[in-house]
Design a protein around this motif. Structure first.
Motif, PDB file in Angstrom:
ATOM      1  N   LEU A  68       0.737  -1.116   0.232  1.00  0.00           N
ATOM      2  CA  LEU A  68      -0.043  -0.237   0.148  1.00  0.00           C
ATOM      3  C   LEU A  68       0.878   1.155   0.164  1.00  0.00           C
ATOM      4  O   LEU A  68       0.328   2.335  -0.088  1.00  0.00           O
ATOM      5  N   ASP A  69       2.242   1.045  -0.154  1.00  0.00           N
ATOM      6  CA  ASP A  69       3.159   2.306  -0.136  1.00  0.00           C
ATOM      7  C   ASP A  69       3.625   2.770  -1.262  1.00  0.00           C
ATOM      8  O   ASP A  69       4.151   3.729  -1.337  1.00  0.00           O
ATOM      9  N   THR A  70       3.459   2.017  -2.263  1.00  0.00           N
ATOM     10  CA  THR A  70       3.884   2.371  -3.666  1.00  0.00           C
ATOM     11  C   THR A  70       3.174   1.933  -4.797  1.00  0.00           C
ATOM     12  O   THR A  70       2.216   0.975  -4.760  1.00  0.00           O
ATOM     13  N   LEU A  71       3.082   2.571  -6.049  1.00  0.00           N
ATOM     14  CA  LEU A  71       2.791   2.210  -7.314  1.00  0.00           C
ATOM     15  C   LEU A  71       3.629   1.551  -8.232  1.00  0.00           C
ATOM     16  O   LEU A  71       4.705   2.027  -8.246  1.00  0.00           O
ATOM     17  N   ASP A  72       3.457   0.543  -8.677  1.00  0.00           N
ATOM     18  CA  ASP A  72       4.608  -0.451  -9.269  1.00  0.00           C
ATOM     19  C   ASP A  72       4.417  -0.304 -10.794  1.00  0.00           C
ATOM     20  O   ASP A  72       3.230  -0.565 -11.327  1.00  0.00           O
ATOM     21  N   SER A  73       5.489  -0.054 -11.468  1.00  0.00           N
ATOM     22  CA  SER A  73       5.554  -0.253 -12.910  1.00  0.00           C
ATOM     23  C   SER A  73       6.366  -1.694 -13.312  1.00  0.00           C
ATOM     24  O   SER A  73       7.569  -1.616 -12.813  1.00  0.00           O
ATOM     25  N   THR A  74       5.716  -2.803 -13.858  1.00  0.00           N
ATOM     26  CA  THR A  74       6.577  -4.113 -14.084  1.00  0.00           C
ATOM     27  C   THR A  74       6.629  -4.536 -15.595  1.00  0.00           C
ATOM     28  O   THR A  74       5.594  -3.853 -16.088  1.00  0.00           O
ATOM     29  N   GLY A  75       7.665  -5.358 -15.965  1.00  0.00           N
ATOM     30  CA  GLY A  75       7.543  -5.660 -17.308  1.00  0.00           C
ATOM     31  C   GLY A  75       8.629  -6.509 -17.418  1.00  0.00           C
ATOM     32  O   GLY A  75       9.648  -6.782 -16.609  1.00  0.00           O
ATOM     33  N   TRP A  76       8.495  -7.409 -18.677  1.00  0.00           N
ATOM     34  CA  TRP A  76       9.516  -8.299 -18.984  1.00  0.00           C
ATOM     35  C   TRP A  76      10.507  -7.911 -20.189  1.00  0.00           C
ATOM     36  O   TRP A  76       9.936  -7.627 -21.204  1.00  0.00           O
ATOM     37  N   LEU A  77      11.726  -7.995 -20.030  1.00  0.00           N
ATOM     38  CA  LEU A  77      12.657  -7.721 -21.088  1.00  0.00           C
ATOM     39  C   LEU A  77      13.153  -8.913 -21.917  1.00  0.00           C
ATOM     40  O   LEU A  77      13.488 -10.051 -21.307  1.00  0.00           O
ATOM     41  N   ASP A  78      13.560  -8.901 -22.985  1.00  0.00           N
ATOM     42  CA  ASP A  78      14.017  -9.717 -23.780  1.00  0.00           C
ATOM     43  C   ASP A  78      15.207  -9.290 -24.466  1.00  0.00           C
ATOM     44  O   ASP A  78      14.977  -8.460 -25.348  1.00  0.00           O
ATOM     45  N   VAL A  79      16.556  -9.599 -24.015  1.00  0.00           N
ATOM     46  CA  VAL A  79      17.549  -8.910 -24.393  1.00  0.00           C
ATOM     47  C   VAL A  79      18.352 -10.172 -25.236  1.00  0.00           C
ATOM     48  O   VAL A  79      19.530  -9.992 -25.389  1.00  0.00           O
ATOM     49  N   GLY A  80      17.693 -11.203 -25.779  1.00  0.00           N
ATOM     50  CA  GLY A  80      18.332 -12.124 -26.770  1.00  0.00           C
ATOM     51  C   GLY A  80      18.816 -11.480 -27.936  1.00  0.00           C
ATOM     52  O   GLY A  80      19.883 -11.963 -28.365  1.00  0.00           O
ATOM     53  N   SER A  81      18.121 -10.633 -28.498  1.00  0.00           N
ATOM     54  CA  SER A  81      18.466 -10.170 -29.929  1.00  0.00           C
ATOM     55  C   SER A  81      19.449  -8.920 -29.758  1.00  0.00           C
ATOM     56  O   SER A  81      20.200  -8.721 -30.667  1.00  0.00           O
ATOM     57  N   GLU A  82      18.909  -8.065 -28.959  1.00  0.00           N
ATOM     58  CA  GLU A  82      19.760  -6.886 -28.928  1.00  0.00           C
ATOM     59  C   GLU A  82      19.470  -6.113 -27.231  1.00  0.00           C
ATOM     60  O   GLU A  82      18.699  -6.467 -26.746  1.00  0.00           O
ATOM     61  N   PRO A  83      20.520  -5.217 -27.045  1.00  0.00           N
ATOM     62  CA  PRO A  83      20.072  -4.689 -25.680  1.00  0.00           C
ATOM     63  C   PRO A  83      18.810  -4.016 -25.555  1.00  0.00           C
ATOM     64  O   PRO A  83      18.330  -3.675 -26.578  1.00  0.00           O
ATOM     65  N   VAL A  84      18.351  -3.913 -24.331  1.00  0.00           N
ATOM     66  CA  VAL A  84      16.999  -3.092 -24.059  1.00  0.00           C
ATOM     67  C   VAL A  84      17.237  -1.937 -23.066  1.00  0.00           C
ATOM     68  O   VAL A  84      17.918  -2.024 -22.085  1.00  0.00           O
ATOM     69  N   ILE A  85      16.867  -0.732 -23.596  1.00  0.00           N
ATOM     70  CA  ILE A  85      17.168   0.718 -22.841  1.00  0.00           C
ATOM     71  C   ILE A  85      16.165   0.936 -21.880  1.00  0.00           C
ATOM     72  O   ILE A  85      14.917   0.856 -22.344  1.00  0.00           O
ATOM     73  N   VAL A  86      16.494   1.231 -20.735  1.00  0.00           N
ATOM     74  CA  VAL A  86      15.513   1.653 -19.720  1.00  0.00           C
ATOM     75  C   VAL A  86      15.831   3.236 -19.452  1.00  0.00           C
ATOM     76  O   VAL A  86      17.145   3.365 -18.741  1.00  0.00           O
ATOM     77  N   SER A  87      14.909   3.961 -19.418  1.00  0.00           N
ATOM     78  CA  SER A  87      15.180   5.242 -18.962  1.00  0.00           C
ATOM     79  C   SER A  87      14.469   5.763 -17.847  1.00  0.00           C
ATOM     80  O   SER A  87      13.123   5.485 -17.871  1.00  0.00           O
ATOM     81  N   LEU A  88      14.974   6.369 -16.781  1.00  0.00           N
ATOM     82  CA  LEU A  88      14.131   6.680 -15.546  1.00  0.00           C
ATOM     83  C   LEU A  88      14.209   8.163 -15.410  1.00  0.00           C
ATOM     84  O   LEU A  88      15.623   8.942 -15.571  1.00  0.00           O
ATOM     85  N   PRO A  89      13.174   9.131 -14.912  1.00  0.00           N
ATOM     86  CA  PRO A  89      13.282  10.378 -14.920  1.00  0.00           C
ATOM     87  C   PRO A  89      13.978  10.763 -13.435  1.00  0.00           C
ATOM     88  O   PRO A  89      13.672   9.861 -12.616  1.00  0.00           O
ATOM     89  N   ASP A  90      14.141  12.114 -13.473  1.00  0.00           N
ATOM     90  CA  ASP A  90      14.382  12.539 -11.975  1.00  0.00           C
ATOM     91  C   ASP A  90      13.217  12.431 -11.043  1.00  0.00           C
ATOM     92  O   ASP A  90      12.128  12.943 -11.567  1.00  0.00           O
ATOM     93  N   SER A  91      13.267  11.777  -9.985  1.00  0.00           N
ATOM     94  CA  SER A  91      12.133  11.626  -9.174  1.00  0.00           C
ATOM     95  C   SER A  91      11.922  12.955  -8.330  1.00  0.00           C
ATOM     96  O   SER A  91      10.721  12.961  -7.290  1.00  0.00           O
ATOM     97  N   HIS A  92      12.765  13.704  -8.379  1.00  0.00           N
ATOM     98  CA  HIS A  92      12.695  15.093  -7.462  1.00  0.00           C
ATOM     99  C   HIS A  92      12.559  14.930  -5.966  1.00  0.00           C
ATOM    100  O   HIS A  92      11.653  15.264  -5.312  1.00  0.00           O
ATOM    101  N   GLY A  93      13.051  13.857  -5.446  1.00  0.00           N
ATOM    102  CA  GLY A  93      13.253  13.532  -3.902  1.00  0.00           C
ATOM    103  C   GLY A  93      12.384  12.542  -3.566  1.00  0.00           C
ATOM    104  O   GLY A  93      12.398  12.046  -2.455  1.00  0.00           O
ATOM    105  N   ARG A  94      11.428  11.995  -4.387  1.00  0.00           N
ATOM    106  CA  ARG A  94      10.233  11.117  -4.285  1.00  0.00           C
ATOM    107  C   ARG A  94      11.350   9.651  -4.371  1.00  0.00           C
ATOM    108  O   ARG A  94      11.946   9.492  -5.220  1.00  0.00           O
ATOM    109  N   TYR A  95      10.937   8.878  -3.270  1.00  0.00           N
ATOM    110  CA  TYR A  95      11.603   7.517  -3.186  1.00  0.00           C
ATOM    111  C   TYR A  95      11.045   6.474  -4.337  1.00  0.00           C
ATOM    112  O   TYR A  95       9.874   6.480  -4.527  1.00  0.00           O
ATOM    113  N   VAL A  96      12.206   6.146  -5.055  1.00  0.00           N
ATOM    114  CA  VAL A  96      11.915   5.196  -6.257  1.00  0.00           C
ATOM    115  C   VAL A  96      12.845   3.979  -6.068  1.00  0.00           C
ATOM    116  O   VAL A  96      14.236   4.308  -5.724  1.00  0.00           O
ATOM    117  N   ASP A  97      12.213   2.581  -6.031  1.00  0.00           N
ATOM    118  CA  ASP A  97      13.021   1.524  -5.947  1.00  0.00           C
ATOM    119  C   ASP A  97      12.910   1.025  -7.560  1.00  0.00           C
ATOM    120  O   ASP A  97      11.735   0.404  -7.738  1.00  0.00           O
TER     121      ASP A  97
END
Length: 472
Positions: A97-126
């Motif tokens: 009840l503390d966080t909203l979650d974003s989840t997914g599955w990566l397939d790196v078998g053919s090429e790298p997968v790029i993940v970009s995260l924004p500045d959270s401006h002080g908000r806790y992100v795990d």
């Protein structure tokens, strides 16, 4: 008393040589399995079940989550939770009840997968990424020092085995030893009025194969993981753990054999693979188990029991139990790895999160919301965190209570009040308490989960433990 004895996987694998998977071809000898005494077959089935459990579980979880149906998302795409879990939700168990979650599955078998995260401006992100053996290959916890004060904008390339090439400038490379990986980004939420800000951060997260990130969409096709109609039917019902538990020996080892070519063991363990070969389980090949039904059934039963039996290097104190320093990067500790995958799917490292669970009061009686309990934190024994902490009450099966008040957590995120001496009391009951730190509970047998986000070292090195749950 806290126990923290290292328990390496109690198998017969004492002559393992970590020479790599090159030994695999020479290990395959299915006919030898029929020559083994039934007792050895039973033991090797149990050992191999514990060894392979995390990979099979992750494969089932991936198959259930990847797709275009409601509640699913394609590979290399995130699915964003938009609100708190539904009433009575138990899939996954113990929903936060503390966080909203974003989840997914990566397939790196053919090429790298790029993940970009924004500045959270002080908000806790795990944010964390796990390989298919449930080892954590990357997380944001390393960015936290004395306190978790959010994350800065960053871009990471998750690179599969054998890939060679150049990455865009400013992109950090992280190698993934398996074809697939699971990514989770959890963003702190401070209640329903805060959801708009959380959703804005979710929308700013980007996930894309390298070719798409670089602008060449024509080369972005990703071959989906191998599956079949039986797998699809199985993924339609029950949690991944329940689905795996329902597999017979042939079904379990078939899924393991199919997954191994793309997801080799980490660490490489040719001796474990030889055990599988003895049983007629060869990566990428049809399974040919020995004709010893009773021994195989007995080994499967023992494997089930081992997976859900707490290893001795699990920390415990005052009735609570939680994972210590070894969680998230297991090495050859297969017992701990399987237990963690079964009990807390997606668990991170000791620096990511601690999740302590208790089901009994200080007298050893089952917790029940019809009673009133107090958890007293002494001034110097508050949960040691760089982020924040919370306590949530669930049914004994890990679901949230049916009533709205039971869907609340108590912790420093929502201003838990301290006593004058700096101590803190949490009152647990299904009946409203005058205490400022009332934790509503289901009016039935229950379990409590204490979460420490970005814990300090003393949370996992045996120098701290949660206080007892005392019935009033």
């Amino acid at each position: 008393m806290i126990k923290n004895r290292r328990e390496l996987f109690s198998l017969h694998w004492t002559c393992a040589s970590f020479a790599g998977l090159a030994l695999l071809a020479g290990c395959a000898s299915p006919p030898a399995a029929t020559q083994k005494p039934a007792g050895w077959i039973k033991d090797e089935v149990a050992d191999s079940y514990v060894f392979g459990y995390p990979l099979v579980l992750m494969g089932v979880a991936r198959d259930a989550a990847v797709g275009t149906d409601p509640g699913q998302a394609p590979l290399n795409t995130l699915r964003h939770a938009q609100a708190l879990p539904p009433v009575g939700a138990s899939n996954p168990p113990q929903p936060s009840l503390d966080t909203l979650d974003s989840t997914g599955w990566l397939d790196v078998g053919s090429e790298p997968v790029i993940v970009s995260l924004p500045d959270s401006h002080g908000r806790y992100v795990d944010a964390r990424v796990l390989d298919m053996w449930t080892n954590v290959v990357w997380s944001t916890s390393a960015q936290f020092t004395t306190r978790a004060a959010g994350i800065k904008s960053q871009t990471i390339a998750f690179v599969g085995p054998g890939w060679q090439g150049d990455l865009p400038k400013g992109v950090k490379r992280v190698d993934v030893p398996t074809r697939n990986a699971w990514v989770s980004v959890r963003i702190q939420s401070n209640g329903t009025r805060d959801l708009t800000a959380v959703r804005k951060l979710q929308r700013a997260i980007r996930v894309a194969p390298l070719s798409v990130y670089a602008g060449d969409t024509r080369t972005a096709t990703i071959t989906p993981p191998r599956s079949n109609a039986a797998d699809a039917a199985m993924s339609a019902s029950g949690t991944p753990a329940a689905q795996v538990a329902a597999l017979d020996a042939n079904g379990f080892f078939t899924r393991l054999a199919q997954a191994l070519p793309d997801n080799p063991p980490t660490p490489a363990d040719p001796h474990a693979l030889k055990f599988l070969a003895d049983l007629g389980v060869t990566p990428g090949e049809p399974v040919k188990l020995p004709k010893a039904a009773d021994a195989i059934a007995a080994g499967l039963t023992e494997g089930h029991e081992r997976v859900v039996t707490a290893p001795t290097n699990l920390l415990n104190g005052n009735g609570w139990n939680w994972f210590g320093d070894d969680v998230g990067n297991y090495g050859p500790d297969y017992a701990l790895r399987a237990y963690a995958a079964s009990m807390q799917p997606g668990i991170g490292t000791k620096d990511d999160e601690v999740r302590a669970v208790v089901t009994q009061d200080s007298d050893g009686h089952a917790l029940n919301g019809a009673n009133r309990y107090v958890i007293h934190f002494a001034p110097n024994q508050l949960p040691p965190v760089r982020g924040f902490w919370s306590i949530t009450a669930y049914t004994k099966d890990g679901a949230l209570g049916e009533s709205a008040p039971a869907r609340l957590a108590v912790g420093d995120r929502n201003g838990a009040r301290r006593n004058r001496d700096g101590s803190l009391d949490v009152t647990v009951s299904s009946v409203r308490s005058k205490s400022g730190n009332w934790l509503p509970a289901p009016r039935a047998d229950l379990q409590l989960v204490l979460r420490l986000y970005a814990p300090k070292p003393q949370a996992t090195d045996s120098s701290w433990q949660p206080p007892a749950v005392v019935r009033q």
